[in-house]
Design an enzyme around this catalytic site. Sequence first.
Site, mmCIF file in Angstrom:
data_model
loop_
_atom_site.group_PDB
_atom_site.id
_atom_site.type_symbol
_atom_site.label_atom_id
_atom_site.label_comp_id
_atom_site.label_asym_id
_atom_site.label_seq_id
_atom_site.Cartn_x
_atom_site.Cartn_y
_atom_site.Cartn_z
ATOM 1 N N GLU A 198 0.845 -1.203 0.000
ATOM 2 C CA GLU A 198 0.000 0.000 0.000
ATOM 3 C C GLU A 198 0.878 1.251 0.000
ATOM 4 O O GLU A 198 2.009 1.227 0.487
ATOM 5 C CB GLU A 198 -0.937 -0.024 1.214
ATOM 6 C CG GLU A 198 -2.005 -1.089 1.051
ATOM 7 C CD GLU A 198 -3.041 -1.095 2.166
ATOM 8 O OE1 GLU A 198 -3.006 -0.211 3.042
ATOM 9 O OE2 GLU A 198 -3.896 -2.001 2.150
ATOM 10 N N LYS A 203 -10.850 1.373 -40.548
ATOM 11 C CA LYS A 203 -10.281 0.303 -39.730
ATOM 12 C C LYS A 203 -11.388 -0.532 -39.105
ATOM 13 O O LYS A 203 -12.402 -0.006 -38.666
ATOM 14 C CB LYS A 203 -9.439 0.928 -38.608
ATOM 15 C CG LYS A 203 -8.854 -0.085 -37.643
ATOM 16 C CD LYS A 203 -7.857 0.545 -36.685
ATOM 17 C CE LYS A 203 -8.498 1.107 -35.445
ATOM 18 N NZ LYS A 203 -7.518 1.595 -34.465
ATOM 19 N N THR A 235 -2.044 -0.545 -35.779
ATOM 20 C CA THR A 235 -2.861 0.364 -36.599
ATOM 21 C C THR A 235 -1.976 1.162 -37.546
ATOM 22 O O THR A 235 -2.257 1.264 -38.749
ATOM 23 C CB THR A 235 -3.643 1.330 -35.674
ATOM 24 O OG1 THR A 235 -4.429 0.552 -34.773
ATOM 25 C CG2 THR A 235 -4.517 2.282 -36.448
HETATM 26 C C1 R5P Z 1 -7.892 3.436 -31.142
HETATM 27 O O1 R5P Z 1 -8.980 3.665 -31.652
HETATM 28 C C2 R5P Z 1 -6.812 4.458 -31.030
HETATM 29 O O2 R5P Z 1 -7.172 5.678 -31.586
HETATM 30 C C3 R5P Z 1 -5.515 3.955 -31.648
HETATM 31 O O3 R5P Z 1 -5.690 3.846 -33.045
HETATM 32 C C4 R5P Z 1 -5.157 2.619 -31.080
HETATM 33 O O4 R5P Z 1 -5.136 2.657 -29.692
HETATM 34 C C5 R5P Z 1 -3.809 2.182 -31.586
HETATM 35 O O5 R5P Z 1 -3.551 0.897 -31.087
HETATM 36 P P1 R5P Z 1 -2.462 -0.030 -31.741
HETATM 37 O O6 R5P Z 1 -1.198 0.771 -31.832
HETATM 38 O O7 R5P Z 1 -2.341 -1.187 -30.784
HETATM 39 O O8 R5P Z 1 -2.976 -0.465 -33.067
#
Ligand code: R5P
Length: 301
Positions: A37, A191, A226
Site C-alpha cells: 500500500e 479500420k 494500426t
Molecule cells: C484506437 O482507436 C486508437 O485511436 C488507436 O488507433 C489505437 O489505440 C492504436 O492501437 P495499436 O497501436 O495497438 O494499433
Amino acid sequence: MVVVVAGNNYVEEAKQLCKYLDARLVNVKYRVFPDGERYLRLMEPNTVSGETVIVVNTLYPNQVDSLFETTMLINAARRAGASKIIAYIPYIAYSRQDKVFLPGEPVTAEVVMKLLRHSGADCLVTVDIHSIHVLEFFGECCKNLLVFDRIVESIIDELYNPIAIAPDVGALHRARYIHEKLGLEYDHLTKKRDRETGEVSLEPKELDVRDRDIVLVDDIISTGGTIAKASETLLKQGARRVVVVASHGLLIGNAVEKMKKAGVYRVLLANTLGIRFSDPLIEYVDITPIIGRELRDMVIE
Ligand code: R5P
C-alpha cells in the site's frame, strides 16, 4: 501564488511547468508500506492553503498506481486547504473503454473521470483524449488540448505535397483539425477491430496519395498495429513517405520494429507519458511550453 504538486510519472515536466507559471513545487514524501500500500504526504501543507494548486501527473506507465497516486495527491491538496485544484493529466489511461462495446462491460473511462472529480479536482486539463465525450463524466471545467498540429507545423517545410490521413474514421477529426490549422488536405482509412481478439484489419479508401508525403495522425500508438497497417496500405497506394504524428506513444512490445518494417519514415510524439524511447525512428516534441501557456491563462482567468 500558484502551487504545483507532482506525481511520480511526470516530475521533470512538472518542474518545467513551474518555470512557466512562476509556481512553487511542493515537496511530497512518498513511501510504500510492506504490504504494497502507498503513502504520501505534502511536506509543506501550509503553502497549499488558500492557493490554486495544479496537480500534475500522467497515467502511463503503471496506470492503476498512477491513477490512485493522483487521487491521493488531489485529496491531500484539498485537505490542506487548496482554494482551487486543477488536475493536469496529459495522458488519461483507460480512456479507450469509453462505452459498453459488448454487454456486461464497464465504462472504465467513466470510473476514472469520477474518481478524479470526487477526490476533489475542480478542473481537468488533458491532451488529446481518445474521445471527447468522456470529459462529460468529469463534469464542468475540462480542457482537452490538441498539440499535434504544432508538431506537424514544426516539420511542414520538410514535407512534399503533404496530406493528413487518419488511420480510421474515429481519428478523422484529428486529420480535419490539421486541415483547419494548416490547410493540408485530409482523409481517413477504414479500420475494423475484432472486439474479441483485438485484431485490426484495414480497408483502404480511394485516396490519391501517389507521390505525396503522408502525415498519419492518431492519438495513441500502442502495439503499433494500426499505424503499421495504415503505412503499408498507403505505401502500396504509391505514397512517397509516411510521417506519423501521435500524442501518446505507448509503443508496447515490438511496436517500433513493426512500424519500421511497415516502411514508416518518422514518428513524432508529444512527451505526454512517463516513458521515453531511444530509437532513431522516434522523435519527441516537448509540449510543456504550450501547456504552460494554457495553464497560465486558466489560472489568471
Ligand atoms: C484506437 O482507436 C486508437 O485511436 C488507436 O488507433 C489505437 O489505440 C492504436 O492501437 P495499436 O497501436 O495497438 O494499433
